[in-house]
Design a protein around this motif. Structure first.
Motif, PDB file in Angstrom:
ATOM      1  N   LEU A   1     -45.992-153.537  11.862  1.00  0.00           N
ATOM      2  CA  LEU A   1     -46.189-152.587  10.837  1.00  0.00           C
ATOM      3  C   LEU A   1     -44.992-152.201  10.387  1.00  0.00           C
ATOM      4  CD1 LEU A   1     -48.893-150.272  12.406  1.00  0.00           C
ATOM      5  CD2 LEU A   1     -49.226-152.166  10.276  1.00  0.00           C
ATOM      6  N   PHE A   2     -44.265-152.278   8.882  1.00  0.00           N
ATOM      7  CA  PHE A   2     -42.986-152.112   8.892  1.00  0.00           C
ATOM      8  C   PHE A   2     -42.838-151.068   8.200  1.00  0.00           C
ATOM      9  CE2 PHE A   2     -38.761-154.632   7.541  1.00  0.00           C
ATOM     10  CZ  PHE A   2     -38.498-153.295   8.216  1.00  0.00           C
ATOM     11  N   PHE A   3     -42.834-150.028   8.732  1.00  0.00           N
ATOM     12  CA  PHE A   3     -42.494-148.782   7.580  1.00  0.00           C
ATOM     13  C   PHE A   3     -41.450-148.477   6.539  1.00  0.00           C
ATOM     14  CE2 PHE A   3     -45.111-147.685  11.507  1.00  0.00           C
ATOM     15  CZ  PHE A   3     -47.061-147.668  10.936  1.00  0.00           C
ATOM     16  N   VAL A   4     -41.615-148.346   5.522  1.00  0.00           N
ATOM     17  CA  VAL A   4     -40.003-148.518   5.096  1.00  0.00           C
ATOM     18  C   VAL A   4     -40.357-147.074   3.938  1.00  0.00           C
ATOM     19  CG1 VAL A   4     -38.487-150.308   3.132  1.00  0.00           C
ATOM     20  CG2 VAL A   4     -39.941-151.079   4.963  1.00  0.00           C
ATOM     21  N   ASN A   5     -39.242-146.977   3.703  1.00  0.00           N
ATOM     22  CA  ASN A   5     -38.915-145.864   2.526  1.00  0.00           C
ATOM     23  C   ASN A   5     -39.111-146.204   1.380  1.00  0.00           C
ATOM     24  OD1 ASN A   5     -38.752-143.392   4.159  1.00  0.00           O
ATOM     25  ND2 ASN A   5     -36.953-142.699   3.421  1.00  0.00           N
ATOM     26  N   ASN A   6     -39.710-145.456   0.129  1.00  0.00           N
ATOM     27  CA  ASN A   6     -39.406-146.198  -1.359  1.00  0.00           C
ATOM     28  C   ASN A   6     -38.491-146.294  -1.997  1.00  0.00           C
ATOM     29  OD1 ASN A   6     -39.735-143.705  -1.183  1.00  0.00           O
ATOM     30  ND2 ASN A   6     -39.978-143.896  -3.500  1.00  0.00           N
ATOM     31  N   ASP A   7     -37.257-145.456  -1.069  1.00  0.00           N
ATOM     32  CA  ASP A   7     -35.294-145.696  -1.950  1.00  0.00           C
ATOM     33  C   ASP A   7     -34.863-146.247  -1.041  1.00  0.00           C
ATOM     34  OD1 ASP A   7     -35.582-143.893   0.741  1.00  0.00           O
ATOM     35  OD2 ASP A   7     -34.451-142.317  -0.214  1.00  0.00           O
ATOM     36  N   ALA A   8     -35.819-147.687  -0.452  1.00  0.00           N
ATOM     37  CA  ALA A   8     -34.668-148.051   0.072  1.00  0.00           C
ATOM     38  C   ALA A   8     -35.571-150.162  -0.338  1.00  0.00           C
ATOM     39  CB  ALA A   8     -35.431-148.976   2.056  1.00  0.00           C
ATOM     40  N   ARG A   9     -34.387-150.790  -0.225  1.00  0.00           N
ATOM     41  CA  ARG A   9     -34.866-151.957  -0.253  1.00  0.00           C
ATOM     42  C   ARG A   9     -34.188-153.689   0.052  1.00  0.00           C
ATOM     43  NH1 ARG A   9     -32.158-152.075  -6.876  1.00  0.00           N
ATOM     44  NH2 ARG A   9     -30.397-150.858  -6.092  1.00  0.00           N
ATOM     45  N   PHE A  10     -34.277-154.213   0.174  1.00  0.00           N
ATOM     46  CA  PHE A  10     -33.989-155.536   0.909  1.00  0.00           C
ATOM     47  C   PHE A  10     -32.814-155.858  -0.101  1.00  0.00           C
ATOM     48  CE2 PHE A  10     -38.374-154.776   2.108  1.00  0.00           C
ATOM     49  CZ  PHE A  10     -39.031-154.998   3.617  1.00  0.00           C
ATOM     50  N   PHE A  11     -32.424-156.014  -1.162  1.00  0.00           N
ATOM     51  CA  PHE A  11     -31.222-156.362  -1.727  1.00  0.00           C
ATOM     52  C   PHE A  11     -31.170-155.886  -2.919  1.00  0.00           C
ATOM     53  CE2 PHE A  11     -34.555-159.277  -2.804  1.00  0.00           C
ATOM     54  CZ  PHE A  11     -34.239-160.020  -4.191  1.00  0.00           C
ATOM     55  N   ARG A  12     -30.156-156.124  -3.501  1.00  0.00           N
ATOM     56  CA  ARG A  12     -29.381-155.050  -4.809  1.00  0.00           C
ATOM     57  C   ARG A  12     -29.500-155.968  -5.251  1.00  0.00           C
ATOM     58  NH1 ARG A  12     -23.715-152.346  -2.946  1.00  0.00           N
ATOM     59  NH2 ARG A  12     -23.334-153.925  -1.787  1.00  0.00           N
ATOM     60  N   PRO A  13     -29.687-155.864  -6.685  1.00  0.00           N
ATOM     61  CA  PRO A  13     -29.752-156.352  -8.131  1.00  0.00           C
ATOM     62  C   PRO A  13     -28.415-157.278  -7.843  1.00  0.00           C
ATOM     63  CG  PRO A  13     -30.665-154.487  -8.883  1.00  0.00           C
ATOM     64  CD  PRO A  13     -30.112-154.571  -7.406  1.00  0.00           C
ATOM     65  N   GLY A  14     -28.502-159.244  -8.856  1.00  0.00           N
ATOM     66  CA  GLY A  14     -27.435-159.195  -8.232  1.00  0.00           C
ATOM     67  C   GLY A  14     -27.187-160.049  -7.257  1.00  0.00           C
ATOM     68  N   HIS A  15     -27.928-159.908  -6.013  1.00  0.00           N
ATOM     69  CA  HIS A  15     -27.661-160.466  -4.511  1.00  0.00           C
ATOM     70  C   HIS A  15     -28.559-160.330  -3.651  1.00  0.00           C
ATOM     71  CE1 HIS A  15     -23.650-157.700  -6.093  1.00  0.00           C
ATOM     72  NE2 HIS A  15     -23.230-158.570  -5.455  1.00  0.00           N
ATOM     73  N   PRO A  16     -29.657-161.231  -4.140  1.00  0.00           N
ATOM     74  CA  PRO A  16     -30.899-161.758  -4.067  1.00  0.00           C
ATOM     75  C   PRO A  16     -30.992-162.414  -2.462  1.00  0.00           C
ATOM     76  CG  PRO A  16     -30.467-163.358  -5.340  1.00  0.00           C
ATOM     77  CD  PRO A  16     -29.292-162.387  -5.565  1.00  0.00           C
ATOM     78  N   GLU A  17     -31.119-161.932  -1.382  1.00  0.00           N
ATOM     79  CA  GLU A  17     -31.284-162.318  -0.365  1.00  0.00           C
ATOM     80  C   GLU A  17     -32.775-162.692   0.366  1.00  0.00           C
ATOM     81  OE1 GLU A  17     -28.855-159.238   2.211  1.00  0.00           O
ATOM     82  OE2 GLU A  17     -27.738-158.557   0.800  1.00  0.00           O
ATOM     83  N   LYS A  18     -32.053-163.599   1.551  1.00  0.00           N
ATOM     84  CA  LYS A  18     -33.591-164.262   1.945  1.00  0.00           C
ATOM     85  C   LYS A  18     -34.471-163.394   2.435  1.00  0.00           C
ATOM     86  CE  LYS A  18     -31.783-168.453   1.518  1.00  0.00           C
ATOM     87  NZ  LYS A  18     -31.283-169.908   2.752  1.00  0.00           N
ATOM     88  N   THR A  19     -35.263-161.811   2.056  1.00  0.00           N
ATOM     89  CA  THR A  19     -35.884-161.453   2.801  1.00  0.00           C
ATOM     90  C   THR A  19     -36.775-162.117   3.459  1.00  0.00           C
ATOM     91  OG1 THR A  19     -35.502-159.501   1.038  1.00  0.00           O
ATOM     92  CG2 THR A  19     -37.261-158.908   2.584  1.00  0.00           C
ATOM     93  N   ALA A  20     -38.034-163.167   3.384  1.00  0.00           N
ATOM     94  CA  ALA A  20     -38.481-163.103   4.433  1.00  0.00           C
ATOM     95  C   ALA A  20     -37.579-163.791   6.023  1.00  0.00           C
ATOM     96  CB  ALA A  20     -39.305-164.840   3.346  1.00  0.00           C
TER      97      ALA A  20
END
Length: 318
Positions: free
Chosen positions: A85-104
């Motif tokens: 179970l991964f609790f993540v704030n909605n004001d967070a994100r896995f990468f920023r626009p223009g800088h896609p990263e391998k979230t998986a």
């Protein structure tokens, strides 16, 4: 039946549609074994329907009332299917626009850490500032002092070549992963606090259950600076004051507990009262008094008083 490596991402939305969409746009919905749960925590408009329409692969759960940080996350757990179970704030994100990263890949690394460390109870990624300046926001905590209940965030990564996991006494509520079986031993998050101190209280419960807490230095997430309650909000003053006292009562052992409570009410509160008086902050002075009164009377949960934040109250801030 969800597999042992299945992951549920749980996030809370409270009048934060745009922020939530920015997070959701960085989630790899096509990842095998990934389950995404969004809890709409009593938003004033029908944001749940909009989110469900935009992200049909997610499971959007609507609460008619604001359940607070712990209550909404606990509701999400009841609808989640993953074993992690991964609790993540909605004001967070896995990468920023223009800088896609391998979230998986990052999610798989976190899962592998749990596979290798059976005593691991809570795991957080390194948290980076999500702004133009970037930089490190959090890489662990120092321990709370027994009397003042103060600590600080670690804002430097360990030296190169260090182990990928670094111990920390407490998890960061903006992004923390656990195993479902840890909940069976440590319990769910305490809903009495409503806002602030929940993850510190839960971290101690997890440690008392025999588990460790760590930061994965090979994983990171971006988090916006907390601004929705306001730095000088009467509502923030209320929750921090009341919940610090409640946290001491629940988690500090004698005789430090008595010393800590006396210190908070006989030293810190009068100091803050004087500061608010001199700076003409009557509402914060009132919220301070109400917080102490509610603690002494055992009134926990959502604030019952007319104290307004500077903006909409968040899903969670730190």
């Amino acid at each position: 039946m969800a597999g042992s490596g299945s992951i549920s991402i749980i996030t809370i939305n409270y009048n934060g549609y745009d922020d939530t969409c920015e997070l959701m746009d960085t989630i790899p919905f096509g990842m095998e074994g990934l389950d995404v749960v969004v809890v709409d925590n009593g938003s004033t408009s029908n944001e749940a329907a909009r989110l469900q329409q935009r992200y049909p692969a997610a499971k959007v759960v609507q609460s008619d009332t604001n359940l607070g940080f712990a209550g909404a996350n606990n509701l999400g757990v009841r609808h989640a299917e993953g074993q992690l179970l991964f609790f993540v704030n909605n004001d967070a994100r896995f990468f920023r626009p223009g800088h896609p990263e391998k979230t998986a890949d990052m999610l798989r690394r976190m899962s592998q850490h749990f596979d290798r460390q059976t005593a691991l109870g809570l795991l957080c990624p390194v948290i980076l500032n999500d702004d133009s300046k970037a930089g490190l926001q959090w890489a662990g905590y120092t321990a709370l002092t027994h009397v003042t209940l103060r600590n600080r965030a670690v804002t430097a990564l360990p030296a190169a070549g260090a182990q990928p996991l670094c111990a920390t006494p407490y998890a960061h509520g903006a992004a923390m992963m656990t195993r479902r079986d840890v909940l069976e031993r440590a319990g769910m998050m305490c809903e009495d606090y409503f806002l602030y101190y929940e993850e510190l209280d839960w971290s101690l419960a997890v440690r008392r259950a025999g588990y460790n807490i760590a930061v994965a230095t090979d994983c990171h997430i971006y988090h916006k600076a907390s601004k929705t309650t306001g730095q000088d909000s009467p509502l923030k003053t209320y929750y921090l004051t009341r919940n610090r006292l409640a946290f001491a009562s629940r988690n500090v052992s004698q005789p430090c507990r008595i010393v800590s409570l006396v210190y908070q009410m006989a030293v810190v509160a009068p100091r803050d009262w004087l500061r608010y008086t001199l700076s003409h902050q009557a509402e914060r002075r009132r919220s301070l008094a109400l917080a102490i009164a509610d603690y002494l009377c055992g009134r926990m949960g959502p604030c019952r008083h007319a104290l307004k934040p500077t903006a909409a109250m968040p899903s969670k801030t730190h």
